[in-house]
Design a protein around this motif. Structure first.
Motif, PDB file in Angstrom:
ATOM      1  N   LYS A  63       0.842  -1.201   0.000  1.00  0.00           N
ATOM      2  CA  LYS A  63       0.000   0.000   0.000  1.00  0.00           C
ATOM      3  C   LYS A  63       0.880   1.255   0.000  1.00  0.00           C
ATOM      4  O   LYS A  63       0.527   2.258  -0.620  1.00  0.00           O
ATOM      5  CB  LYS A  63      -0.943  -0.012   1.214  1.00  0.00           C
ATOM      6  N   LEU A  64       2.013   1.202   0.679  1.00  0.00           N
ATOM      7  CA  LEU A  64       2.946   2.338   0.673  1.00  0.00           C
ATOM      8  C   LEU A  64       3.389   2.630  -0.762  1.00  0.00           C
ATOM      9  O   LEU A  64       3.421   3.794  -1.171  1.00  0.00           O
ATOM     10  CB  LEU A  64       4.154   2.062   1.566  1.00  0.00           C
ATOM     11  N   TRP A 106       2.479   6.312  -2.351  1.00  0.00           N
ATOM     12  CA  TRP A 106       3.670   7.169  -2.339  1.00  0.00           C
ATOM     13  C   TRP A 106       3.540   8.267  -3.390  1.00  0.00           C
ATOM     14  O   TRP A 106       3.008   8.039  -4.475  1.00  0.00           O
ATOM     15  CB  TRP A 106       4.928   6.347  -2.604  1.00  0.00           C
ATOM     16  N   ASN A 107       4.014   9.484  -3.051  1.00  0.00           N
ATOM     17  CA  ASN A 107       3.963  10.605  -3.998  1.00  0.00           C
ATOM     18  C   ASN A 107       5.154  11.534  -3.770  1.00  0.00           C
ATOM     19  O   ASN A 107       5.922  11.354  -2.828  1.00  0.00           O
ATOM     20  CB  ASN A 107       2.632  11.355  -3.854  1.00  0.00           C
ATOM     21  N   GLY A 125      13.465   8.244  -0.301  1.00  0.00           N
ATOM     22  CA  GLY A 125      12.163   7.943  -0.900  1.00  0.00           C
ATOM     23  C   GLY A 125      11.402   6.883  -0.136  1.00  0.00           C
ATOM     24  O   GLY A 125      11.558   6.733   1.074  1.00  0.00           O
ATOM     25  N   LYS A 126      10.585   6.131  -0.862  1.00  0.00           N
ATOM     26  CA  LYS A 126       9.749   5.120  -0.195  1.00  0.00           C
ATOM     27  C   LYS A 126      10.557   3.980   0.402  1.00  0.00           C
ATOM     28  O   LYS A 126      10.051   3.216   1.209  1.00  0.00           O
ATOM     29  CB  LYS A 126       8.675   4.598  -1.129  1.00  0.00           C
ATOM     30  N   THR A 171       7.011   4.970   7.077  1.00  0.00           N
ATOM     31  CA  THR A 171       6.043   3.926   7.396  1.00  0.00           C
ATOM     32  C   THR A 171       4.657   4.392   6.977  1.00  0.00           C
ATOM     33  O   THR A 171       4.425   5.586   6.776  1.00  0.00           O
ATOM     34  CB  THR A 171       6.085   3.560   8.894  1.00  0.00           C
ATOM     35  N   LEU A 172       3.739   3.484   6.867  1.00  0.00           N
ATOM     36  CA  LEU A 172       2.375   3.798   6.453  1.00  0.00           C
ATOM     37  C   LEU A 172       1.424   3.557   7.615  1.00  0.00           C
ATOM     38  O   LEU A 172       1.514   2.545   8.311  1.00  0.00           O
ATOM     39  CB  LEU A 172       1.977   2.916   5.269  1.00  0.00           C
ATOM     40  N   VAL A 173       0.527   4.518   7.792  1.00  0.00           N
ATOM     41  CA  VAL A 173      -0.462   4.445   8.866  1.00  0.00           C
ATOM     42  C   VAL A 173      -1.854   4.520   8.244  1.00  0.00           C
ATOM     43  O   VAL A 173      -2.103   5.345   7.367  1.00  0.00           O
ATOM     44  CB  VAL A 173      -0.255   5.615   9.861  1.00  0.00           C
TER      45      VAL A 173
END
Length: 155
Positions: free
Chosen positions: A88-89, A93-94, A104-105, A111-113
């Motif tokens: 999902k990250l 990502w943008n 970067g990612k 991290t993704l929340v």
């Protein structure tokens, strides 16, 4: 009206560039939301060790405040935070997120929340021209101006 407002909420949230996210009663910080209507979620790219990251690891509660006249939405959104996945990250990502993470990612501190909203109080406003018309009309009549749709949503 609630289902219409919920539809408006998701459409306009998709155009919001930033709001204030507060997790587990810590101070709010600016965050860029990634609205995902299909998943009924709002995604945030956060730094590991941040309040949002810590709350996501413990299933904590959060509040996201939005005041975006360009998107035509003002909202107070409350919900639960959880950890996101690497896949999902990649999807959310943008370039804006890239400005905060040196590698970067793939940056080890990224991290993704995931925020799953429980409730929201929403004000969906009219565009500038319609708003000024409402103000002028209210000043020329005994009516009050209409600021658009307002309501409380449960998800």
């Amino acid at each position: 009206m609630a289902s219409d407002l919920k539809d408006i909420f998701w459409k306009r949230l998709d155009n919001v560039q930033a709001g204030l996210l507060s997790a587990d009663s810590e101070r709010p910080i600016p965050m860029a939301p990634q609205a995902d209507r299909d998943d009924k979620a709002i995604w945030f790219i956060a730094a590991k060790g941040s309040a949002a990251d810590r709350a996501a690891k413990s299933g904590g509660e959060a509040r996201f405040d939005v005041a975006d006249p360009k998107a035509g939405i003002y909202a107070v959104i409350e919900g639960k935070l959880d950890e996101g996945s690497g896949e999902k990250l990649d999807e959310v990502w943008n370039a804006f997120a890239g400005a905060w993470f040196e590698n970067g990612k793939d940056d080890p501190s990224a991290t993704l929340v995931k925020m799953t909203p429980h409730t929201a109080e929403v004000w969906a406003t009219e565009n500038s021209l319609a708003f000024f018309y409402e103000v002028a009309k209210a000043n020329l009549t005994s009516d009050t101006a209409s600021g658009g749709d307002h309501g409380r949503l449960t998800f």
